[in-house]
Design a protein around this motif. Structure first.
Motif, PDB file in Angstrom:
ATOM      1  N   SER A  83       6.511 -10.735  -8.606  1.00  0.00           N
ATOM      2  CA  SER A  83       5.998  -9.592  -7.860  1.00  0.00           C
ATOM      3  C   SER A  83       7.006  -8.452  -7.966  1.00  0.00           C
ATOM      4  CB  SER A  83       5.811  -9.940  -6.377  1.00  0.00           C
ATOM      5  OG  SER A  83       4.830 -10.935  -6.237  1.00  0.00           O
ATOM      6  N   THR A  84       6.530  -7.254  -7.647  1.00  0.00           N
ATOM      7  CA  THR A  84       7.418  -6.091  -7.601  1.00  0.00           C
ATOM      8  C   THR A  84       7.352  -5.470  -6.211  1.00  0.00           C
ATOM      9  OG1 THR A  84       5.676  -4.672  -8.484  1.00  0.00           O
ATOM     10  CG2 THR A  84       7.246  -5.600 -10.066  1.00  0.00           C
ATOM     11  N   TYR A  85       8.427  -4.793  -5.845  1.00  0.00           N
ATOM     12  CA  TYR A  85       8.551  -4.236  -4.506  1.00  0.00           C
ATOM     13  C   TYR A  85       9.226  -2.878  -4.553  1.00  0.00           C
ATOM     14  CZ  TYR A  85       8.006  -9.179  -3.298  1.00  0.00           C
ATOM     15  OH  TYR A  85       7.552 -10.469  -3.188  1.00  0.00           O
ATOM     16  N   LEU A  86       8.921  -2.061  -3.546  1.00  0.00           N
ATOM     17  CA  LEU A  86       9.746  -0.909  -3.226  1.00  0.00           C
ATOM     18  C   LEU A  86      10.639  -1.381  -2.086  1.00  0.00           C
ATOM     19  CD1 LEU A  86       7.098   1.971  -3.240  1.00  0.00           C
ATOM     20  CD2 LEU A  86       8.726   1.375  -5.030  1.00  0.00           C
ATOM     21  N   THR A  87      11.921  -1.125  -2.184  1.00  0.00           N
ATOM     22  CA  THR A  87      12.876  -1.661  -1.221  1.00  0.00           C
ATOM     23  C   THR A  87      13.618  -0.521  -0.534  1.00  0.00           C
ATOM     24  OG1 THR A  87      13.161  -3.568  -2.677  1.00  0.00           O
ATOM     25  CG2 THR A  87      14.786  -3.293  -0.941  1.00  0.00           C
ATOM     26  N   SER A  88      13.793  -0.652   0.796  1.00  0.00           N
ATOM     27  CA  SER A  88      14.528   0.361   1.559  1.00  0.00           C
ATOM     28  C   SER A  88      16.027   0.071   1.477  1.00  0.00           C
ATOM     29  CB  SER A  88      14.071   0.362   3.020  1.00  0.00           C
ATOM     30  OG  SER A  88      14.497  -0.824   3.663  1.00  0.00           O
ATOM     31  N   ALA A  89      16.826   1.005   1.954  1.00  0.00           N
ATOM     32  CA  ALA A  89      18.289   0.854   1.927  1.00  0.00           C
ATOM     33  C   ALA A  89      18.749  -0.356   2.727  1.00  0.00           C
ATOM     34  CB  ALA A  89      18.957   2.123   2.454  1.00  0.00           C
ATOM     35  N   ASN A  90      18.003  -0.738   3.777  1.00  0.00           N
ATOM     36  CA  ASN A  90      18.413  -1.901   4.580  1.00  0.00           C
ATOM     37  C   ASN A  90      17.746  -3.191   4.116  1.00  0.00           C
ATOM     38  OD1 ASN A  90      15.835  -1.702   5.529  1.00  0.00           O
ATOM     39  ND2 ASN A  90      16.383  -1.293   7.652  1.00  0.00           N
ATOM     40  N   GLY A  91      17.000  -3.156   2.992  1.00  0.00           N
ATOM     41  CA  GLY A  91      16.453  -4.373   2.396  1.00  0.00           C
ATOM     42  C   GLY A  91      15.004  -4.674   2.714  1.00  0.00           C
ATOM     43  N   THR A  92      14.349  -3.852   3.513  1.00  0.00           N
ATOM     44  CA  THR A  92      12.928  -4.063   3.804  1.00  0.00           C
ATOM     45  C   THR A  92      12.127  -3.792   2.532  1.00  0.00           C
ATOM     46  OG1 THR A  92      13.276  -3.375   6.091  1.00  0.00           O
ATOM     47  CG2 THR A  92      11.003  -3.368   5.280  1.00  0.00           C
ATOM     48  N   LYS A  93      11.134  -4.664   2.278  1.00  0.00           N
ATOM     49  CA  LYS A  93      10.366  -4.556   1.035  1.00  0.00           C
ATOM     50  C   LYS A  93       8.898  -4.269   1.306  1.00  0.00           C
ATOM     51  CE  LYS A  93      13.347  -7.647  -1.558  1.00  0.00           C
ATOM     52  NZ  LYS A  93      13.438  -8.798  -2.429  1.00  0.00           N
ATOM     53  N   LEU A  94       8.336  -3.432   0.432  1.00  0.00           N
ATOM     54  CA  LEU A  94       6.899  -3.182   0.414  1.00  0.00           C
ATOM     55  C   LEU A  94       6.390  -3.637  -0.947  1.00  0.00           C
ATOM     56  CD1 LEU A  94       6.817   0.445   1.903  1.00  0.00           C
ATOM     57  CD2 LEU A  94       6.442  -1.722   3.113  1.00  0.00           C
ATOM     58  N   LYS A  95       5.491  -4.608  -0.949  1.00  0.00           N
ATOM     59  CA  LYS A  95       4.976  -5.159  -2.204  1.00  0.00           C
ATOM     60  C   LYS A  95       4.123  -4.121  -2.931  1.00  0.00           C
ATOM     61  CE  LYS A  95       3.166  -9.431  -4.044  1.00  0.00           C
ATOM     62  NZ  LYS A  95       2.666 -10.775  -3.730  1.00  0.00           N
ATOM     63  N   THR A  96       4.285  -4.064  -4.262  1.00  0.00           N
ATOM     64  CA  THR A  96       3.533  -3.103  -5.072  1.00  0.00           C
ATOM     65  C   THR A  96       2.624  -3.813  -6.066  1.00  0.00           C
ATOM     66  OG1 THR A  96       5.320  -2.954  -6.708  1.00  0.00           O
ATOM     67  CG2 THR A  96       5.331  -1.336  -4.927  1.00  0.00           C
ATOM     68  N   ASN A  97       1.635  -3.084  -6.532  1.00  0.00           N
ATOM     69  CA  ASN A  97       0.801  -3.483  -7.669  1.00  0.00           C
ATOM     70  C   ASN A  97       1.126  -2.508  -8.784  1.00  0.00           C
ATOM     71  OD1 ASN A  97      -0.620  -5.574  -6.391  1.00  0.00           O
ATOM     72  ND2 ASN A  97      -2.022  -4.116  -5.457  1.00  0.00           N
ATOM     73  N   MET A  98       1.510  -3.037  -9.948  1.00  0.00           N
ATOM     74  CA  MET A  98       1.862  -2.175 -11.072  1.00  0.00           C
ATOM     75  C   MET A  98       1.089  -2.593 -12.308  1.00  0.00           C
ATOM     76  SD  MET A  98       5.997  -1.778 -10.646  1.00  0.00           S
ATOM     77  CE  MET A  98       6.148  -0.468 -11.840  1.00  0.00           C
ATOM     78  N   ASN A  99       0.816  -1.613 -13.148  1.00  0.00           N
ATOM     79  CA  ASN A  99       0.233  -1.835 -14.470  1.00  0.00           C
ATOM     80  C   ASN A  99       1.072  -1.065 -15.470  1.00  0.00           C
ATOM     81  OD1 ASN A  99      -2.094  -3.313 -13.614  1.00  0.00           O
ATOM     82  ND2 ASN A  99      -2.987  -1.401 -12.931  1.00  0.00           N
ATOM     83  N   VAL A 100       1.208  -1.636 -16.641  1.00  0.00           N
ATOM     84  CA  VAL A 100       1.897  -0.962 -17.734  1.00  0.00           C
ATOM     85  C   VAL A 100       0.886  -0.778 -18.853  1.00  0.00           C
ATOM     86  CG1 VAL A 100       3.719  -1.163 -19.461  1.00  0.00           C
ATOM     87  CG2 VAL A 100       4.129  -1.958 -17.136  1.00  0.00           C
ATOM     88  N   ALA A 101       0.900   0.393 -19.458  1.00  0.00           N
ATOM     89  CA  ALA A 101       0.020   0.671 -20.592  1.00  0.00           C
ATOM     90  C   ALA A 101       0.902   1.123 -21.744  1.00  0.00           C
ATOM     91  CB  ALA A 101      -0.998   1.737 -20.240  1.00  0.00           C
ATOM     92  N   PRO A 102       1.343   0.167 -22.588  1.00  0.00           N
ATOM     93  CA  PRO A 102       2.220   0.542 -23.695  1.00  0.00           C
ATOM     94  C   PRO A 102       1.551   1.474 -24.685  1.00  0.00           C
ATOM     95  CG  PRO A 102       1.579  -1.766 -23.837  1.00  0.00           C
ATOM     96  CD  PRO A 102       1.029  -1.244 -22.560  1.00  0.00           C
ATOM     97  N   ILE A 103       0.232   1.457 -24.741  1.00  0.00           N
ATOM     98  CA  ILE A 103      -0.549   2.383 -25.560  1.00  0.00           C
ATOM     99  C   ILE A 103      -1.686   2.866 -24.670  1.00  0.00           C
ATOM    100  CG2 ILE A 103      -1.954   2.672 -27.631  1.00  0.00           C
ATOM    101  CD1 ILE A 103      -0.508   0.294 -28.829  1.00  0.00           C
ATOM    102  N   MET A 104      -1.949   4.161 -24.688  1.00  0.00           N
ATOM    103  CA  MET A 104      -3.022   4.702 -23.844  1.00  0.00           C
ATOM    104  C   MET A 104      -4.303   3.881 -24.018  1.00  0.00           C
ATOM    105  SD  MET A 104      -1.874   7.088 -22.088  1.00  0.00           S
ATOM    106  CE  MET A 104      -1.980   8.815 -21.782  1.00  0.00           C
TER     107      MET A 104
END
Length: 157
Positions: A83-104
């Motif tokens: 999984s991926t997260y956005l993390t705050s300075a004090n370590g709190t995490k918000l889970k993210t959904n990500m997609n990568v498109a190596p070619i449009m």
């Protein structure tokens, strides 16, 4: 007239002999240049503001290589347990959904690691993008702060 004929015969003999033939010689100097393999990123998004409502924001990049084959490896600093997260300075995490498109037009889910190979893209720009959004929208109980992550792109050629 006899003198003219004698002179003509003498000249013909001289021209026919090897005394007046030109000699030649040749030489060659090899030349060349070695162009090292290289890849460069351009038009890389400088930062993405992730929407609070869970919709996705988009970032982009362009990659150009002078070699016919290369690999791009994508990693996120926050990835853990697929999984991926956005993390705050004090370590709190918000889970993210990500997609990568190596070619449009070719989007794949991104869970912290993805590797994509390219063949036959010699001198052709690769325009890729990525998307990121919060898995759950921000609520009144979400801890205040700045939440961050970094998407890394490493090219092997």
């Amino acid at each position: 007239m006899k003198i003219l004929i004698k002179t003509a015969v003498f000249t013909a003999v001289l021209l026919g002999s090897g005394l007046t033939q030109a000699a030649t010689t040749t030489a060659s100097i090899p030349m060349g240049v070695e162009v090292p393999k290289s890849c460069t990123f351009s038009n890389v998004s400088t930062g993405i503001v992730v929407p609070e409502d869970g919709t996705k924001a988009t970032g982009a990049f362009t990659l150009m290589c002078n070699t016919g084959s290369f690999w791009v490896e994508y990693t996120a600093n926050s990835s853990a347990n697929s999984s991926t997260y956005l993390t705050s300075a004090n370590g709190t995490k918000l889970k993210t959904n990500m997609n990568v498109a190596p070619i449009m037009g070719y989007t794949v889910p991104f869970n912290g690691f993805y590797k994509h190979g390219f063949m036959g893209f010699y001198g052709i720009p690769v325009n890729g993008f990525f998307e990121v959004g919060l898995q759950s929208p921000i609520t009144a109980t979400t801890e205040a702060g700045v939440y961050t992550d970094i998407l890394n792109m490493n090219v092997t050629y």
